[in-house]
Write an enzyme that holds these catalytic residues in place. Structure first.
Site, PDB file in Angstrom:
ATOM      1  CB  CYS A 216      -0.942  -0.015   1.207  1.00  0.00           C
ATOM      2  SG  CYS A 216      -0.101  -0.011   2.807  1.00  0.00           S
ATOM      3  CG  PHE A 217       1.240   6.068   0.592  1.00  0.00           C
ATOM      4  CD1 PHE A 217       1.735   6.439  -0.654  1.00  0.00           C
ATOM      5  CD2 PHE A 217       1.489   6.895   1.680  1.00  0.00           C
ATOM      6  CE1 PHE A 217       2.462   7.614  -0.813  1.00  0.00           C
ATOM      7  CE2 PHE A 217       2.210   8.070   1.531  1.00  0.00           C
ATOM      8  CZ  PHE A 217       2.698   8.431   0.282  1.00  0.00           C
TER       9      PHE A 217
END
Length: 368
Positions: A98-99
């Site tokens: 994810c980020f």
């Protein structure tokens, strides 16, 4: 089974081997910037992410997590797990991120594990990998000697570079040919994606065993893609190679690039009638973009010649008149600008020569 978490020390291997990555960020995050070897299969859609973000700001982390679970639940949750599992089945060695390599990565990994699918997630996520690539670009000029390939417009610099293993094709990465007429049919990458792809190309180049890094002598902007400042500064200080070509060959090459290839591309994409209209607009708007530098009178002269060439092309299927405005553009605009720029870097010129002579010079440079 590999470890559940992929350490930061493996970033280089991931990029060099184009390791498949499942990107579970929201589509809006993926669109802003991603890696070439990644596929977007989000945990939350944009609207869901926005609601969770608002909840986090107003009510804190636990409330946001609870809202996320309520938004991605039941059939929606099952659909996303099935999409992830399908991707992993097609890419058994895939990683996910994810980020920041945080909750979204951990939750995706957990849900997949409950479905009987094991996937490691990448430590630090997209943000840390992006910072790693920025570091690659900043360090690249110190890794190998830099050589800048210069030459008049139409001399075939890109064609030459594509034959050299020492080269990284900046214009190919930017999807733009660098000049005022350099726009391609497909759009340029986002600035972030341009930088990501440049860094990966530099990493691949550094493992190729060549003696130097050969780049085309570019402006700071390649279309709308900006070269990273540190990297551009190093290019401006590099030694220069000047590729030489006859005017006749330059003219034919530019007609092929600006006219034949672009016209064919537009027609293939849009059909004959709409394709010719889009092609005409491409030429005329490219000319408009340099109107101030040409001056009104010279711009009008070139525009009239260009329109005559377009009329002859559509009516007689004859592109010969395009050579007239291209020739004028070279001698009134591109060539004087190039000669002025070359004068400012004359002390850094190592070699001038034809395509064949330049190949021979670089071959000998490799063995020095």
């Amino acid at each position: 089974m590999p470890n559940a978490i992929v350490a930061a020390e493996q970033y280089r291997e991931i990029f060099l081997n184009q390791h498949p990555i499942m990107d579970v960020r929201a589509p809006i995050e993926f669109t802003r910037g991603a890696f070439p070897n990644s596929t977007n299969l989000p945990l939350m859609l944009d609207s869901e992410r926005e609601k969770v973000g608002t909840c986090y700001k107003q009510s804190g982390q636990q409330a946001a997590i609870a809202l996320g679970h309520s938004l991605v639940n039941g059939p929606i949750k099952q659909q996303r797990i099935e999409a992830w599992a399908s991707y992993v089945k097609a890419n058994p060695k895939a990683y996910l991120y994810c980020f920041r390599g945080g909750l979204r990565s951990q939750l995706t990994q957990q849900w997949l594990k409950e479905a009987g699918v094991e996937v490691p997630y990448i430590q630090g996520g997209y943000k840390a990998m992006r910072q790693y690539l920025i570091g690659v670009i900043e360090a690249a000029p110190a890794q190998q000697p830099l050589l800048s390939l210069s030459g008049m417009t139409g001399c075939g610099k890109t064609d030459f570079l594509l034959l050299r293993k020492e080269a990284v094709d900046l214009e190919g990465i930017a999807n733009h040919r660098g000049s005022s007429f350099g726009k391609n049919i497909d759009p340029q990458p986002t600035q972030i994606n341009f930088e990501n792809q440049l860094a990966i190309a530099l990493l691949q180049h550094q493992t190729s065993g060549v003696a130097c890094l050969l780049l085309e002598d570019e402006s700071f902007l390649i279309g709308r893609s900006a070269l990273p400042q540190t990297f551009y500064n190093a290019m401006q200080a590099a030694n220069v190679l000047v590729l030489e070509e006859s005017d006749d060959v330059r003219l034919e090459r530019l007609r092929d690039e600006y006219v034949h290839k672009m016209y064919s591309g537009f027609c293939e994409r849009l059909g004959a009638e709409a394709g010719f209209a889009a092609f005409s607009d491409y030429l005329l708007q490219s000319l408009v973009s340099i109107r101030k530098r040409l001056g009104g009178k010279q711009h009008q002269e070139l525009q009239d010649l260009m329109q005559q060439a377009l009329d002859q092309q559509i009516n007689q299927n004859d592109t010969s008149l395009h050579l007239v405005w291209i020739n004028l553009l070279l001698h009134k605009y591109y060539d004087p600008m190039y000669l002025y720029q070359l004068q400012n870097k004359s002390e850094r010129v190592l070699f001038k020569g034809s395509h064949q002579a330049m190949h021979e010079w670089l071959d000998s440079y490799q063995t020095r």
